[in-house]
Design a protein around this motif. Sequence first.
Motif, PDB file in Angstrom:
ATOM      1  N   ALA A 202     -40.947-105.870  55.361  1.00  0.00           N
ATOM      2  CA  ALA A 202     -41.415-105.255  54.109  1.00  0.00           C
ATOM      3  C   ALA A 202     -41.423-106.272  52.975  1.00  0.00           C
ATOM      4  O   ALA A 202     -42.332-106.284  52.140  1.00  0.00           O
ATOM      5  CB  ALA A 202     -40.528-104.062  53.756  1.00  0.00           C
ATOM      6  N   ILE A 203     -40.408-107.133  52.945  1.00  0.00           N
ATOM      7  CA  ILE A 203     -40.351-108.177  51.916  1.00  0.00           C
ATOM      8  C   ILE A 203     -41.483-109.167  52.115  1.00  0.00           C
ATOM      9  O   ILE A 203     -42.144-109.594  51.147  1.00  0.00           O
ATOM     10  CB  ILE A 203     -38.984-108.874  51.941  1.00  0.00           C
ATOM     11  CG1 ILE A 203     -37.903-107.910  51.438  1.00  0.00           C
ATOM     12  CG2 ILE A 203     -38.997-110.158  51.098  1.00  0.00           C
ATOM     13  CD1 ILE A 203     -36.493-108.376  51.687  1.00  0.00           C
ATOM     14  N   LEU A 204     -41.751-109.558  53.355  1.00  0.00           N
ATOM     15  CA  LEU A 204     -42.871-110.467  53.630  1.00  0.00           C
ATOM     16  C   LEU A 204     -44.196-109.824  53.234  1.00  0.00           C
ATOM     17  O   LEU A 204     -45.090-110.502  52.707  1.00  0.00           O
ATOM     18  CB  LEU A 204     -42.887-110.856  55.107  1.00  0.00           C
ATOM     19  CG  LEU A 204     -41.706-111.700  55.603  1.00  0.00           C
ATOM     20  CD1 LEU A 204     -41.839-111.951  57.100  1.00  0.00           C
ATOM     21  CD2 LEU A 204     -41.615-113.026  54.849  1.00  0.00           C
ATOM     22  N   HIS A 205     -44.317-108.525  53.469  1.00  0.00           N
ATOM     23  CA  HIS A 205     -45.535-107.802  53.065  1.00  0.00           C
ATOM     24  C   HIS A 205     -45.692-107.832  51.548  1.00  0.00           C
ATOM     25  O   HIS A 205     -46.786-108.097  51.024  1.00  0.00           O
ATOM     26  CB  HIS A 205     -45.454-106.369  53.580  1.00  0.00           C
ATOM     27  CG  HIS A 205     -46.624-105.516  53.206  1.00  0.00           C
ATOM     28  ND1 HIS A 205     -46.654-104.760  52.055  1.00  0.00           N
ATOM     29  CD2 HIS A 205     -47.820-105.311  53.821  1.00  0.00           C
ATOM     30  CE1 HIS A 205     -47.811-104.126  51.979  1.00  0.00           C
ATOM     31  NE2 HIS A 205     -48.536-104.431  53.045  1.00  0.00           N
ATOM     32  N   ASP A 206     -44.607-107.558  50.821  1.00  0.00           N
ATOM     33  CA  ASP A 206     -44.650-107.605  49.356  1.00  0.00           C
ATOM     34  C   ASP A 206     -45.029-108.999  48.865  1.00  0.00           C
ATOM     35  O   ASP A 206     -45.848-109.157  47.945  1.00  0.00           O
ATOM     36  CB  ASP A 206     -43.285-107.224  48.771  1.00  0.00           C
ATOM     37  CG  ASP A 206     -43.060-105.724  48.754  1.00  0.00           C
ATOM     38  OD1 ASP A 206     -43.955-104.974  49.199  1.00  0.00           O
ATOM     39  OD2 ASP A 206     -41.985-105.294  48.308  1.00  0.00           O
ATOM     40  N   PHE A 207     -44.408-110.016  49.463  1.00  0.00           N
ATOM     41  CA  PHE A 207     -44.680-111.403  49.070  1.00  0.00           C
ATOM     42  C   PHE A 207     -46.155-111.732  49.277  1.00  0.00           C
ATOM     43  O   PHE A 207     -46.803-112.313  48.402  1.00  0.00           O
ATOM     44  CB  PHE A 207     -43.791-112.330  49.898  1.00  0.00           C
ATOM     45  CG  PHE A 207     -43.973-113.790  49.603  1.00  0.00           C
ATOM     46  CD1 PHE A 207     -43.730-114.296  48.336  1.00  0.00           C
ATOM     47  CD2 PHE A 207     -44.373-114.673  50.599  1.00  0.00           C
ATOM     48  CE1 PHE A 207     -43.887-115.647  48.057  1.00  0.00           C
ATOM     49  CE2 PHE A 207     -44.525-116.021  50.331  1.00  0.00           C
ATOM     50  CZ  PHE A 207     -44.293-116.513  49.060  1.00  0.00           C
ATOM     51  N   ARG A 208     -46.690-111.332  50.412  1.00  0.00           N
ATOM     52  CA  ARG A 208     -48.101-111.591  50.696  1.00  0.00           C
ATOM     53  C   ARG A 208     -48.995-110.930  49.654  1.00  0.00           C
ATOM     54  O   ARG A 208     -49.925-111.555  49.130  1.00  0.00           O
ATOM     55  CB  ARG A 208     -48.439-111.066  52.094  1.00  0.00           C
ATOM     56  CG  ARG A 208     -49.859-111.358  52.555  1.00  0.00           C
ATOM     57  CD  ARG A 208     -50.140-110.639  53.873  1.00  0.00           C
ATOM     58  NE  ARG A 208     -51.378-111.117  54.457  1.00  0.00           N
ATOM     59  CZ  ARG A 208     -52.600-110.721  54.098  1.00  0.00           C
ATOM     60  NH1 ARG A 208     -52.723-109.831  53.118  1.00  0.00           N
ATOM     61  NH2 ARG A 208     -53.672-111.204  54.678  1.00  0.00           N
ATOM     62  N   GLU A 209     -48.716-109.662  49.343  1.00  0.00           N
ATOM     63  CA  GLU A 209     -49.543-108.950  48.368  1.00  0.00           C
ATOM     64  C   GLU A 209     -49.489-109.595  46.988  1.00  0.00           C
ATOM     65  O   GLU A 209     -50.513-109.714  46.314  1.00  0.00           O
ATOM     66  CB  GLU A 209     -49.087-107.499  48.271  1.00  0.00           C
ATOM     67  CG  GLU A 209     -49.532-106.622  49.417  1.00  0.00           C
ATOM     68  CD  GLU A 209     -49.389-105.149  49.092  1.00  0.00           C
ATOM     69  OE1 GLU A 209     -50.227-104.368  49.555  1.00  0.00           O
ATOM     70  OE2 GLU A 209     -48.440-104.786  48.365  1.00  0.00           O
ATOM     71  N   VAL A 210     -48.284-110.005  46.572  1.00  0.00           N
ATOM     72  CA  VAL A 210     -48.124-110.572  45.230  1.00  0.00           C
ATOM     73  C   VAL A 210     -48.826-111.916  45.118  1.00  0.00           C
ATOM     74  O   VAL A 210     -49.574-112.167  44.164  1.00  0.00           O
ATOM     75  CB  VAL A 210     -46.634-110.687  44.865  1.00  0.00           C
ATOM     76  CG1 VAL A 210     -46.446-111.540  43.607  1.00  0.00           C
ATOM     77  CG2 VAL A 210     -46.031-109.311  44.647  1.00  0.00           C
ATOM     78  N   ILE A 211     -48.610-112.802  46.084  1.00  0.00           N
ATOM     79  CA  ILE A 211     -49.178-114.147  45.927  1.00  0.00           C
ATOM     80  C   ILE A 211     -50.687-114.167  46.172  1.00  0.00           C
ATOM     81  O   ILE A 211     -51.374-115.104  45.739  1.00  0.00           O
ATOM     82  CB  ILE A 211     -48.468-115.197  46.807  1.00  0.00           C
ATOM     83  CG1 ILE A 211     -48.664-114.912  48.293  1.00  0.00           C
ATOM     84  CG2 ILE A 211     -46.989-115.263  46.443  1.00  0.00           C
ATOM     85  CD1 ILE A 211     -48.077-115.995  49.192  1.00  0.00           C
ATOM     86  N   LEU A 212     -51.203-113.146  46.859  1.00  0.00           N
ATOM     87  CA  LEU A 212     -52.654-113.039  47.023  1.00  0.00           C
ATOM     88  C   LEU A 212     -53.268-112.125  45.952  1.00  0.00           C
ATOM     89  O   LEU A 212     -54.472-111.894  45.953  1.00  0.00           O
ATOM     90  CB  LEU A 212     -53.005-112.497  48.405  1.00  0.00           C
ATOM     91  CG  LEU A 212     -52.698-113.411  49.588  1.00  0.00           C
ATOM     92  CD1 LEU A 212     -53.098-112.746  50.891  1.00  0.00           C
ATOM     93  CD2 LEU A 212     -53.401-114.759  49.451  1.00  0.00           C
TER      94      LEU A 212
END
Length: 217
Positions: A202-212
């Motif tokens: 879930a954290i990796l998903h959040d990180f992906r969404e934020v940086i993209l």
Amino acid sequence: MESRVKAALTVAQIRARLAAERPARDPRERLRANVEGLVPPALEAVLEQPGRAASVLLALLARPAGLAILLTERAAHLKDHAWQVSLPGGRIAHGEMPAAAALREAHEEVGLAPAAVDVLGSLDPLLTGTGFAVTPVVGLITDAAFVPTPDAREVARVFELPLAFLLNEGSITVDYFERHGARLRTYEVRHEGFRIWGATAAILHDFREVILDERAT
């Protein structure tokens, strides 16, 4: 073409995306939104309690092929979450800031000196089904010679997930698990034999969404 552009994100771009203003999200409502059907009383009881403060370090390493994320596989003898993939982290001590706690835990778990990390920012707190309120701290490992030294009491091994892989479409899939009588939606990433799921995914998903800059408003 799109995946190649995404893979070319620089540290400066990541820092800027993390610093950009984002609509606040209630961790409890986020957890409720992942429940299929009604929230059962056992899970509602968790939601009504104050989250136990914790933080993790999403550490980026500069590699010849691009940035990579440092991940650990938890030791087999641990009572909780044995063999699961996680980010270095743990509980926040009284009076401690999330970044300081994440750096302290990373030092204890994999031998990463706090001075060797450039903190780039943080993500929204995540409330887990076990009642932890986790703040993900993102940092760049500035020591090019860093070699992880896992603490065998907590960590079985350390591995790296290429950021380019995470940014590709389809790298994160949806999964489900049961907890407190509820069926909860979660995320899953599979890479080179490792299964990353639960709070870490879930954290990796959040990180992906934020940086993209793809996070839904």
